[in-house]
Design a protein around this motif. Sequence first.
Motif, PDB file in Angstrom:
ATOM      1  N   LEU A  20     -27.387 -64.926 -67.085  1.00 15.76           N
ATOM      2  CA  LEU A  20     -26.448 -65.921 -66.583  1.00 15.76           C
ATOM      3  C   LEU A  20     -25.008 -65.510 -66.862  1.00 15.76           C
ATOM      4  CD1 LEU A  20     -28.233 -69.248 -67.582  1.00 15.76           C
ATOM      5  CD2 LEU A  20     -28.018 -68.256 -65.305  1.00 15.76           C
ATOM      6  N   GLN A  21     -24.783 -64.818 -67.981  1.00 16.15           N
ATOM      7  CA  GLN A  21     -23.438 -64.418 -68.348  1.00 16.15           C
ATOM      8  C   GLN A  21     -23.095 -63.023 -67.833  1.00 16.15           C
ATOM      9  OE1 GLN A  21     -23.483 -64.701 -72.587  1.00 16.15           O
ATOM     10  NE2 GLN A  21     -23.513 -66.922 -72.603  1.00 16.15           N
ATOM     11  N   GLY A  22     -24.069 -62.311 -67.300  1.00 10.14           N
ATOM     12  CA  GLY A  22     -23.875 -60.930 -66.859  1.00 10.14           C
ATOM     13  C   GLY A  22     -23.137 -60.856 -65.540  1.00 10.14           C
ATOM     14  N   THR A  23     -23.492 -59.879 -64.776  1.00 13.55           N
ATOM     15  CA  THR A  23     -22.862 -59.627 -63.491  1.00 13.55           C
ATOM     16  C   THR A  23     -23.092 -60.809 -62.552  1.00 13.55           C
ATOM     17  OG1 THR A  23     -23.363 -57.297 -63.802  1.00 13.55           O
ATOM     18  CG2 THR A  23     -22.713 -57.986 -61.593  1.00 13.55           C
ATOM     19  N   PRO A  24     -22.028 -61.314 -61.936  1.00 14.32           N
ATOM     20  CA  PRO A  24     -22.212 -62.441 -61.018  1.00 14.32           C
ATOM     21  C   PRO A  24     -22.978 -62.016 -59.770  1.00 14.32           C
ATOM     22  CG  PRO A  24     -19.927 -61.677 -60.971  1.00 14.32           C
ATOM     23  CD  PRO A  24     -20.646 -60.902 -62.051  1.00 14.32           C
ATOM     24  N   GLU A  25     -23.642 -62.979 -59.165  1.00 14.94           N
ATOM     25  CA  GLU A  25     -24.380 -62.759 -57.911  1.00 14.94           C
ATOM     26  C   GLU A  25     -23.393 -62.271 -56.852  1.00 14.94           C
ATOM     27  OE1 GLU A  25     -27.776 -63.525 -55.220  1.00 14.94           O
ATOM     28  OE2 GLU A  25     -27.708 -63.897 -57.354  1.00 14.94           O
ATOM     29  N   PRO A  26     -23.782 -61.274 -56.057  1.00 12.55           N
ATOM     30  CA  PRO A  26     -22.883 -60.819 -54.990  1.00 12.55           C
ATOM     31  C   PRO A  26     -22.615 -61.951 -53.996  1.00 12.55           C
ATOM     32  CG  PRO A  26     -24.818 -59.389 -55.155  1.00 12.55           C
ATOM     33  CD  PRO A  26     -25.037 -60.541 -56.078  1.00 12.55           C
ATOM     34  N   THR A  27     -21.424 -61.972 -53.444  1.00 11.71           N
ATOM     35  CA  THR A  27     -21.087 -62.967 -52.429  1.00 11.71           C
ATOM     36  C   THR A  27     -21.811 -62.641 -51.134  1.00 11.71           C
ATOM     37  OG1 THR A  27     -19.205 -61.725 -51.578  1.00 11.71           O
ATOM     38  CG2 THR A  27     -18.771 -63.236 -53.439  1.00 11.71           C
ATOM     39  N   LEU A  28     -21.838 -63.597 -50.230  1.00 16.23           N
ATOM     40  CA  LEU A  28     -22.446 -63.350 -48.923  1.00 16.23           C
ATOM     41  C   LEU A  28     -21.732 -62.187 -48.231  1.00 16.23           C
ATOM     42  CD1 LEU A  28     -24.356 -63.979 -46.606  1.00 16.23           C
ATOM     43  CD2 LEU A  28     -22.801 -65.824 -45.908  1.00 16.23           C
ATOM     44  N   GLN A  30     -20.289 -59.666 -49.575  1.00 14.97           N
ATOM     45  CA  GLN A  30     -20.751 -58.414 -50.193  1.00 14.97           C
ATOM     46  C   GLN A  30     -22.170 -58.078 -49.759  1.00 14.97           C
ATOM     47  OE1 GLN A  30     -19.990 -59.698 -54.193  1.00 14.97           O
ATOM     48  NE2 GLN A  30     -18.115 -58.477 -54.371  1.00 14.97           N
ATOM     49  N   GLN A  31     -23.038 -59.080 -49.684  1.00 13.50           N
ATOM     50  CA  GLN A  31     -24.420 -58.829 -49.294  1.00 13.50           C
ATOM     51  C   GLN A  31     -24.534 -58.353 -47.848  1.00 13.50           C
ATOM     52  OE1 GLN A  31     -26.129 -62.649 -50.665  1.00 13.50           O
ATOM     53  NE2 GLN A  31     -27.466 -61.383 -51.925  1.00 13.50           N
ATOM     54  N   LEU A  32     -23.570 -58.713 -47.019  1.00 13.93           N
ATOM     55  CA  LEU A  32     -23.546 -58.243 -45.633  1.00 13.93           C
ATOM     56  C   LEU A  32     -22.969 -56.837 -45.529  1.00 13.93           C
ATOM     57  CD1 LEU A  32     -22.376 -61.506 -43.825  1.00 13.93           C
ATOM     58  CD2 LEU A  32     -24.677 -60.522 -43.813  1.00 13.93           C
ATOM     59  N   GLY A  33     -22.469 -56.309 -46.642  1.00 15.61           N
ATOM     60  CA  GLY A  33     -21.917 -54.955 -46.640  1.00 15.61           C
ATOM     61  C   GLY A  33     -20.413 -54.916 -46.417  1.00 15.61           C
ATOM     62  N   GLU A  34     -19.777 -56.064 -46.670  1.00 15.07           N
ATOM     63  CA  GLU A  34     -18.337 -56.215 -46.472  1.00 15.07           C
ATOM     64  C   GLU A  34     -17.993 -55.929 -45.014  1.00 15.07           C
ATOM     65  OE1 GLU A  34     -16.482 -54.050 -49.714  1.00 15.07           O
ATOM     66  OE2 GLU A  34     -17.144 -55.592 -51.129  1.00 15.07           O
ATOM     67  N   ARG A  35     -16.749 -55.688 -44.716  1.00 16.55           N
ATOM     68  CA  ARG A  35     -16.343 -55.552 -43.306  1.00 16.55           C
ATOM     69  C   ARG A  35     -17.076 -54.405 -42.613  1.00 16.55           C
ATOM     70  NH1 ARG A  35     -13.156 -57.353 -39.509  1.00 16.55           N
ATOM     71  NH2 ARG A  35     -12.480 -55.914 -37.910  1.00 16.55           N
ATOM     72  N   GLN A  36     -17.240 -53.293 -43.288  1.00 12.75           N
ATOM     73  CA  GLN A  36     -17.907 -52.131 -42.684  1.00 12.75           C
ATOM     74  C   GLN A  36     -19.367 -52.461 -42.355  1.00 12.75           C
ATOM     75  OE1 GLN A  36     -17.929 -48.640 -45.184  1.00 12.75           O
ATOM     76  NE2 GLN A  36     -18.383 -47.287 -43.470  1.00 12.75           N
ATOM     77  N   GLY A  37     -20.045 -53.128 -43.264  1.00  6.16           N
ATOM     78  CA  GLY A  37     -21.430 -53.517 -43.023  1.00  6.16           C
ATOM     79  C   GLY A  37     -21.560 -54.532 -41.902  1.00  6.16           C
ATOM     80  N   ILE A  38     -20.630 -55.488 -41.864  1.00  2.00           N
ATOM     81  CA  ILE A  38     -20.639 -56.493 -40.801  1.00  2.00           C
ATOM     82  C   ILE A  38     -20.407 -55.819 -39.451  1.00  2.00           C
ATOM     83  CG2 ILE A  38     -19.444 -58.524 -39.879  1.00  2.00           C
ATOM     84  CD1 ILE A  38     -18.943 -59.309 -42.885  1.00  2.00           C
ATOM     85  N   ALA A  39     -19.501 -54.851 -39.409  1.00  2.00           N
ATOM     86  CA  ALA A  39     -19.236 -54.117 -38.163  1.00  2.00           C
ATOM     87  C   ALA A  39     -20.498 -53.389 -37.691  1.00  2.00           C
ATOM     88  CB  ALA A  39     -18.081 -53.141 -38.354  1.00  2.00           C
ATOM     89  N   ARG A  40     -21.276 -52.832 -38.625  1.00  2.00           N
ATOM     90  CA  ARG A  40     -22.534 -52.159 -38.246  1.00  2.00           C
ATOM     91  C   ARG A  40     -23.543 -53.169 -37.704  1.00  2.00           C
ATOM     92  NH1 ARG A  40     -21.739 -49.292 -43.039  1.00  2.00           N
ATOM     93  NH2 ARG A  40     -23.224 -50.638 -44.088  1.00  2.00           N
ATOM     94  N   ILE A  41     -23.609 -54.329 -38.349  1.00  2.00           N
ATOM     95  CA  ILE A  41     -24.521 -55.381 -37.890  1.00  2.00           C
ATOM     96  C   ILE A  41     -24.152 -55.792 -36.470  1.00  2.00           C
ATOM     97  CG2 ILE A  41     -25.162 -57.814 -38.229  1.00  2.00           C
ATOM     98  CD1 ILE A  41     -24.836 -57.225 -41.306  1.00  2.00           C
ATOM     99  N   VAL A  42     -22.862 -55.996 -36.227  1.00  2.00           N
ATOM    100  CA  VAL A  42     -22.403 -56.401 -34.895  1.00  2.00           C
ATOM    101  C   VAL A  42     -22.704 -55.308 -33.876  1.00  2.00           C
ATOM    102  CG1 VAL A  42     -20.371 -56.984 -33.495  1.00  2.00           C
ATOM    103  CG2 VAL A  42     -20.685 -58.029 -35.756  1.00  2.00           C
ATOM    104  N   GLU A  43     -22.509 -54.064 -34.244  1.00  2.06           N
ATOM    105  CA  GLU A  43     -22.827 -52.962 -33.323  1.00  2.06           C
ATOM    106  C   GLU A  43     -24.304 -52.971 -32.959  1.00  2.06           C
ATOM    107  OE1 GLU A  43     -22.718 -48.089 -33.124  1.00  2.06           O
ATOM    108  OE2 GLU A  43     -21.354 -49.127 -34.477  1.00  2.06           O
ATOM    109  N   ASP A  44     -25.167 -53.129 -33.961  1.00  2.00           N
ATOM    110  CA  ASP A  44     -26.604 -53.196 -33.693  1.00  2.00           C
ATOM    111  C   ASP A  44     -26.944 -54.412 -32.832  1.00  2.00           C
ATOM    112  OD1 ASP A  44     -26.983 -50.880 -35.134  1.00  2.00           O
ATOM    113  OD2 ASP A  44     -27.617 -51.908 -36.962  1.00  2.00           O
ATOM    114  N   LEU A  45     -26.268 -55.532 -33.077  1.00  2.00           N
ATOM    115  CA  LEU A  45     -26.462 -56.735 -32.270  1.00  2.00           C
ATOM    116  C   LEU A  45     -26.102 -56.463 -30.809  1.00  2.00           C
ATOM    117  CD1 LEU A  45     -26.944 -59.806 -31.924  1.00  2.00           C
ATOM    118  CD2 LEU A  45     -24.555 -60.129 -32.618  1.00  2.00           C
TER     119      LEU A  45
END
Length: 142
Positions: A20-28, A30-45
């Motif tokens: 609970l005190q360790g590394t915080p859960e990644p944000t959404l 971050q889990q999407l891969g930040e802007r670069q990851g989102i751009a890849r998702i959109v390209e695949d879409l």
Amino acid sequence: MMTRFTVLAAALVLAGCQALQGTPEPTLYQQLGERQGIARIVEDLLYRIVEDDRINHQFKGVNVAQFHRNLTDQLCELSGGPCTYTGREMRELHADMAITDTQFNALAEHLILAMEENDVPTGAQNRMIKRLVPLYPDIRNL
């Protein structure tokens, strides 16, 4: 006197507290891969949209580069990232498209498949879809 079970239970409790005190859960974002990851998702879409006869006609004549940039910005912003969507309002953009539930669901299905293809965890996929649901009435022009 501490038994083995008591020691094990104490260790598990301490490990849980440390987690609970360790590394915080990644944000959404971050889990999407930040802007670069989102751009890849959109390209695949986009590739999936082109191949789907249920919806590809809705995108005829669309400036693909602009659509990619706007959708990337929109998903980035909705996921809590540092982007700002500057495209048109959803109701205005979809006003003359007469989008059906089947078409809306097909696009949502393709987005989920694109996220899966990019190793986005299921929980993050669900959180992203949940953030898109409020756009439904404007896209369907209800």
